[in-house]
Motif scaffolding. Structure first.
Motif, PDB file in Angstrom:
ATOM      1  N   LYS A  77       0.937  -1.064  -0.199  1.00  0.00           N
ATOM      2  CA  LYS A  77      -0.030  -0.195   0.066  1.00  0.00           C
ATOM      3  C   LYS A  77       0.852   1.380  -0.088  1.00  0.00           C
ATOM      4  CE  LYS A  77      -4.438  -1.237   1.928  1.00  0.00           C
ATOM      5  NZ  LYS A  77      -4.220  -2.651   2.801  1.00  0.00           N
ATOM      6  N   MET A  78       2.224   0.984   0.239  1.00  0.00           N
ATOM      7  CA  MET A  78       3.127   2.416   0.403  1.00  0.00           C
ATOM      8  C   MET A  78       3.423   2.611  -1.149  1.00  0.00           C
ATOM      9  SD  MET A  78       2.804   3.245   2.998  1.00  0.00           S
ATOM     10  CE  MET A  78       4.237   4.276   3.861  1.00  0.00           C
ATOM     11  N   VAL A  79       3.146   1.917  -2.087  1.00  0.00           N
ATOM     12  CA  VAL A  79       3.542   2.078  -3.516  1.00  0.00           C
ATOM     13  C   VAL A  79       3.697   3.509  -4.060  1.00  0.00           C
ATOM     14  CG1 VAL A  79       1.677   1.279  -4.811  1.00  0.00           C
ATOM     15  CG2 VAL A  79       3.871   0.919  -5.733  1.00  0.00           C
ATOM     16  N   TYR A  80       2.329   3.980  -3.745  1.00  0.00           N
ATOM     17  CA  TYR A  80       2.328   5.584  -4.173  1.00  0.00           C
ATOM     18  C   TYR A  80       2.819   6.753  -3.184  1.00  0.00           C
ATOM     19  CZ  TYR A  80      -0.172   3.962  -8.349  1.00  0.00           C
ATOM     20  OH  TYR A  80      -0.537   3.218  -9.359  1.00  0.00           O
ATOM     21  N   ARG A  81       3.678   6.294  -2.117  1.00  0.00           N
ATOM     22  CA  ARG A  81       4.061   6.931  -1.283  1.00  0.00           C
ATOM     23  C   ARG A  81       5.761   6.862  -1.144  1.00  0.00           C
ATOM     24  NH1 ARG A  81       1.359   7.359   4.371  1.00  0.00           N
ATOM     25  NH2 ARG A  81       3.075   8.565   4.841  1.00  0.00           N
ATOM     26  N   SER A  82       6.091   5.967  -2.127  1.00  0.00           N
ATOM     27  CA  SER A  82       7.660   5.508  -2.109  1.00  0.00           C
ATOM     28  C   SER A  82       8.353   6.557  -3.008  1.00  0.00           C
ATOM     29  CB  SER A  82       7.891   4.105  -2.452  1.00  0.00           C
ATOM     30  OG  SER A  82       9.047   3.760  -3.155  1.00  0.00           O
ATOM     31  N   ASN A  83       9.130   7.148  -2.610  1.00  0.00           N
ATOM     32  CA  ASN A  83       9.990   7.962  -3.682  1.00  0.00           C
ATOM     33  C   ASN A  83      10.577   7.320  -4.528  1.00  0.00           C
ATOM     34  OD1 ASN A  83      10.769  10.491  -4.230  1.00  0.00           O
ATOM     35  ND2 ASN A  83      12.592  10.779  -2.745  1.00  0.00           N
ATOM     36  N   ILE A  84      11.321   6.034  -4.253  1.00  0.00           N
ATOM     37  CA  ILE A  84      12.018   5.301  -5.101  1.00  0.00           C
ATOM     38  C   ILE A  84      11.227   4.954  -6.304  1.00  0.00           C
ATOM     39  CG2 ILE A  84      13.167   2.850  -5.455  1.00  0.00           C
ATOM     40  CD1 ILE A  84      14.123   3.093  -2.686  1.00  0.00           C
ATOM     41  N   ILE A  85       9.958   4.459  -6.013  1.00  0.00           N
ATOM     42  CA  ILE A  85       9.056   4.082  -6.926  1.00  0.00           C
ATOM     43  C   ILE A  85       8.681   5.264  -8.149  1.00  0.00           C
ATOM     44  CG2 ILE A  85       6.698   3.178  -7.286  1.00  0.00           C
ATOM     45  CD1 ILE A  85       8.909   1.004  -6.265  1.00  0.00           C
TER      46      ILE A  85
END
Ligand SMILES: Nc1nc2c(ncn2[C@@H]2O[C@H](COP(=O)(O)OP(=O)(O)O)[C@@H](O)[C@H]2O)c(=O)[nH]1
Ligand SMILES: [Mg+2]
Length: 293
Positions: free
Chosen positions: A221-229
């Protein structure tokens, strides 16, 4: 110890793309009721392209699994790890999406992976021929492109034989890190050039987001809060030339024994967008005109 590190923060304060993690049922219901907007089309065909090992077969399996509610392994994913330099899928294989016992009007084609060798025109020609519906199911890809006298060459493809959306599966971990990847992105760019005159929509599925970010591995669920992604998606967009709105990060099923709602919802969202793009293209009817002339 690690507290003093001044790395840019991986966790963004807010999600940079709004995403409803509870929409799985709504997405699934809508997709199950979907009918192609052109009545001459019995099934919408989607073609999946990308580097060997990028996760093409795993993505197809993940779409099949999300609909079935259990892990499906129809598209042979390469689990050996050792054959990275050689494409495992050498024949054209088409997979019908099913929900329970019902066939849905969607098909996904798995083709030979792009090999990071010198820019051979033959692979690109084969992919473009497949998009236009000239390559029949079961064709074994060779070192040279298919010719029109081949028994697997379809002279008169119907609308259902043609692909209306091309999906590039790109491994989040390898995007633009090596010379090999530069060759692959160059190949994708060449394919784009050849097909974009006909308006065929293109979507990028960025796979293996779990491997690219420990934050995401721990909680998808952190996928859209990850800077790397976010950074990797921006890099994808810039190198392949596809807008951010057409890039979808996913984690594929690859070693799980059960499906999971978070994995499913990202996969179904990507697939929903792929189908909407394909159907919009069918509605515009550019194909009808060029086929009926
Ligand atoms: N961790 C992780 N591994 C993946 C993912 N997708 C694929 N893989 C693994 O990557 C390898 C290549 O995948 P495969 O689907 O065979 O790639 P293909 O050659 O493009 O069809 C396999 O070992 C898969 O198990 C993913 O989203 N996350
Ligand atoms: Mg494969």
């Amino acid at each position: 110890m690690g507290a003093k590190e001044s790395k840019p923060t991986e966790v963004l304060d807010e999600a940079w793309r709004s995403f409803d993690w509870r929409q799985k049922k709504a997405l699934k219901d809508r997709l199950e009721k979907f009918t192609p907007s052109n009545p001459d089309v019995t099934n919408i065909k989607i073609l999946v392209a990308g580097q060997i090992g990028a996760g093409k077969s795993s993505f197809i399996n993940s779409v099949l699994s999300a609909f079935q509610g259990e892990i499906v392994n129809e598209a042979l994913a390469d689990t050996s790890q050792s054959t990275k330099s050689h494409s495992f899928t050498t024949r054209l294989r088409t997979y019908r999406i099913r929900s329970g016992d019902a066939d849905l009007p969607f098909e996904i084609c798995d083709i030979k992976g792009l090999e990071p060798d010198e820019l051979s025109e033959s692979q690109i020609d084969d992919i473009v021929n497949t998009i236009y519906g000239h390559v029949k199911e079961g064709y074994k890809f060779e070192d040279k492109p298919i010719t029109s006298d081949d028994e697997h060459y379809n002279q008169n493809p119907s609308l259902s034989d043609q692909a209306f959306c091309v999906v590039y599966v790109i491994d989040a971990n390898t995007i633009h890190l090596s010379a090999e990847d530069k060759i692959i992105t160059e190949k994708l760019r060449l394919i784009r050039q050849k097909i974009s005159d006909n308006g065929i929509p293109q979507v990028i599925v960025m796979s293996k987001v779990d491997e690219a970010s420990p934050l995401v591995k721990n909680d998808l669920k952190m996928v859209y809060r990850s800077n790397i992604i976010k950074k990797k998606m921006e890099l994808c967009s810039a190198t392949v030339g596809v807008p951010m709105s057409k890039i979808f990060p996913v984690k594929n099923y690859h070693n799980e024994i059960n499906t999971n709602d978070d994995v499913d919802v990202l996969i179904l969202k990507a697939f929903d967008q792929i189908l909407r793009s394909a159907d919009a293209e069918l509605r515009h009817g550019a194909y009808n005109e060029c086929k009926q002339q």
